[in-house]
Write a protein that holds these residues in place. Structure first.
Motif, short mmCIF file in Angstrom:
data_model
loop_
_atom_site.label_atom_id
_atom_site.label_comp_id
_atom_site.label_asym_id
_atom_site.label_seq_id
_atom_site.Cartn_x
_atom_site.Cartn_y
_atom_site.Cartn_z
N SER A 299 -3.49 -22.69 -12.05
CA SER A 299 -2.66 -21.61 -11.53
C SER A 299 -3.19 -20.30 -12.09
CB SER A 299 -1.20 -21.80 -11.94
OG SER A 299 -0.41 -20.75 -11.45
N LEU A 300 -3.19 -19.27 -11.28
CA LEU A 300 -3.71 -17.97 -11.67
C LEU A 300 -2.76 -16.89 -11.20
CD1 LEU A 300 -6.16 -16.15 -12.61
CD2 LEU A 300 -6.92 -16.27 -10.22
N VAL A 301 -2.35 -16.02 -12.11
CA VAL A 301 -1.57 -14.85 -11.75
C VAL A 301 -2.33 -13.63 -12.29
CG1 VAL A 301 0.63 -13.63 -11.89
CG2 VAL A 301 0.60 -16.14 -11.85
N LEU A 302 -2.72 -12.75 -11.39
CA LEU A 302 -3.44 -11.53 -11.76
C LEU A 302 -2.54 -10.33 -11.49
CD1 LEU A 302 -6.87 -12.24 -10.02
CD2 LEU A 302 -6.34 -12.48 -12.45
N VAL A 303 -2.72 -9.28 -12.28
CA VAL A 303 -2.04 -8.02 -12.01
C VAL A 303 -3.07 -6.91 -11.89
CG1 VAL A 303 0.17 -8.62 -13.09
CG2 VAL A 303 -1.63 -7.57 -14.48
N ALA A 304 -2.75 -5.94 -11.05
CA ALA A 304 -3.56 -4.73 -10.91
C ALA A 304 -2.80 -3.62 -11.63
CB ALA A 304 -3.74 -4.37 -9.44
N ASP B 11 -1.64 2.41 -16.70
CA ASP B 11 -0.80 1.54 -17.53
C ASP B 11 0.42 0.99 -16.81
OD1 ASP B 11 -2.50 1.72 -19.75
OD2 ASP B 11 -1.56 3.62 -20.35
N ALA B 12 0.44 1.05 -15.49
CA ALA B 12 1.56 0.49 -14.72
C ALA B 12 1.03 -0.60 -13.79
CB ALA B 12 2.24 1.58 -13.90
N VAL B 13 1.76 -1.70 -13.69
CA VAL B 13 1.40 -2.77 -12.76
C VAL B 13 1.75 -2.30 -11.35
CG1 VAL B 13 1.91 -5.13 -12.02
CG2 VAL B 13 1.68 -4.61 -14.46
N VAL B 14 0.74 -2.28 -10.47
CA VAL B 14 0.93 -1.78 -9.11
C VAL B 14 0.71 -2.87 -8.06
CG1 VAL B 14 0.38 0.59 -9.76
CG2 VAL B 14 -1.44 -0.92 -8.93
N TYR C 240 0.81 -9.04 -3.44
CA TYR C 240 1.62 -7.88 -3.09
C TYR C 240 1.12 -6.65 -3.83
CZ TYR C 240 5.12 -10.88 -0.92
OH TYR C 240 5.76 -11.75 -0.10
N VAL C 241 1.22 -5.52 -3.14
CA VAL C 241 0.90 -4.22 -3.71
C VAL C 241 2.14 -3.36 -3.55
CG1 VAL C 241 -0.55 -2.16 -3.52
CG2 VAL C 241 -1.55 -4.44 -3.18
N HIS C 242 2.52 -2.67 -4.62
CA HIS C 242 3.67 -1.77 -4.55
C HIS C 242 3.44 -0.79 -3.41
CE1 HIS C 242 6.49 1.39 -5.60
NE2 HIS C 242 7.08 0.54 -6.44
N PRO C 243 4.46 -0.54 -2.59
CA PRO C 243 4.28 0.35 -1.42
C PRO C 243 3.69 1.72 -1.74
CG PRO C 243 6.39 -0.78 -1.30
CD PRO C 243 5.81 -1.11 -2.65
N ASP C 244 3.95 2.26 -2.91
CA ASP C 244 3.40 3.57 -3.27
C ASP C 244 1.90 3.54 -3.53
OD1 ASP C 244 6.00 4.50 -3.11
OD2 ASP C 244 6.30 4.60 -5.29
N TYR C 245 1.31 2.35 -3.65
CA TYR C 245 -0.11 2.24 -3.98
C TYR C 245 -0.93 1.54 -2.90
CZ TYR C 245 1.29 3.82 -8.55
OH TYR C 245 1.79 4.58 -9.57
N ARG C 246 -0.36 1.40 -1.73
CA ARG C 246 -1.08 0.75 -0.64
C ARG C 246 -2.12 1.71 -0.06
NH1 ARG C 246 3.92 -2.58 2.05
NH2 ARG C 246 4.16 -3.96 0.25
N ARG C 247 -3.11 1.13 0.57
CA ARG C 247 -4.22 1.86 1.19
C ARG C 247 -5.06 2.59 0.14
NH1 ARG C 247 -3.16 0.39 5.96
NH2 ARG C 247 -1.29 0.78 7.15
N GLN C 248 -5.07 2.01 -1.08
CA GLN C 248 -5.89 2.55 -2.16
C GLN C 248 -6.80 1.47 -2.75
OE1 GLN C 248 -3.48 4.73 -5.05
NE2 GLN C 248 -2.03 5.29 -3.44
N ASN C 249 -7.09 0.44 -1.96
CA ASN C 249 -7.96 -0.67 -2.33
C ASN C 249 -7.39 -1.60 -3.39
OD1 ASN C 249 -10.07 -0.37 -0.49
ND2 ASN C 249 -11.02 1.22 -1.75
#
Length: 162
Positions: A57-62, A66-69, A89-98
């Motif tokens: 099992s793998l859980v990655l964060v972006a 210093d904030a998980v987005v 999932y990507v937080h809606p405020d950080y979408r379309r930013q790769n």
């Protein structure tokens, strides 16, 4: 931006990204009650904590500033060389930013290092942006199944990348 393996300290941030994503992506697909119930089932602190430690099992964060987005959760079967992206999932405020692209690439790399040669990704059939995301990166639609959220059945598409 950095991508790293999630720790227990990330659970609340993962839950926040998931909650904002569900609230943004699913109001036309799921009722508010179903979103709440499904979120509480799928993203209970214990559920996330359990996914952090088991084998295969793998859980990655972006992270950005210093904030998980964003985050990705994948599993795999080394016997069958098959992996499954359960959530990305990507937080809606950080979408379309790769952010999603980077999470997907790192997930693919990690799965490949585990011997995975076929990656499955599941997306609600009515989640057009989610379906487009996987198609954009070369995943091919294979079939449709059903998943249960908040006690209700919903169509779910399965995509595969070989």
């Amino acid at each position: 931006m950095s991508i790293r393996v999630a720790t227990e300290a990330d659970i609340d941030a993962i839950r926040q990204v998931a909650k904002r994503s569900w609230e943004t992506d699913y109001p036309e697909i799921l009722t508010r009650e179903t979103i709440e119930e499904g979120f509480n089932d799928w993203y209970a602190r214990e559920q996330i904590a359990d996914a952090l430690f088991p084998a295969r099992s793998l859980v990655l964060v972006a992270e950005r500033d210093d904030a998980v987005v964003g985050f990705a959760h994948a599993t795999w079967s080394s016997d069958e060389h098959e992996g499954y992206i359960l959530r990305l999932y990507v937080h809606p405020d950080y979408r379309r930013q790769n952010v999603g692209h980077e999470l997907l690439n790192r997930t693919r790399t990690e799965l490949s290092e585990e011997g995975v040669t076929r990656i499955n990704a599941m997306v609600l059939a009515e989640n057009e942006p989610g379906n487009n995301f996987y198609e954009q990166f070369g995943f091919e639609f294979v079939d449709e199944t059903q998943t249960t959220i908040g006690g209700n059945a919903y169509r779910e598409n399965r995509y595969v990348l070989e």
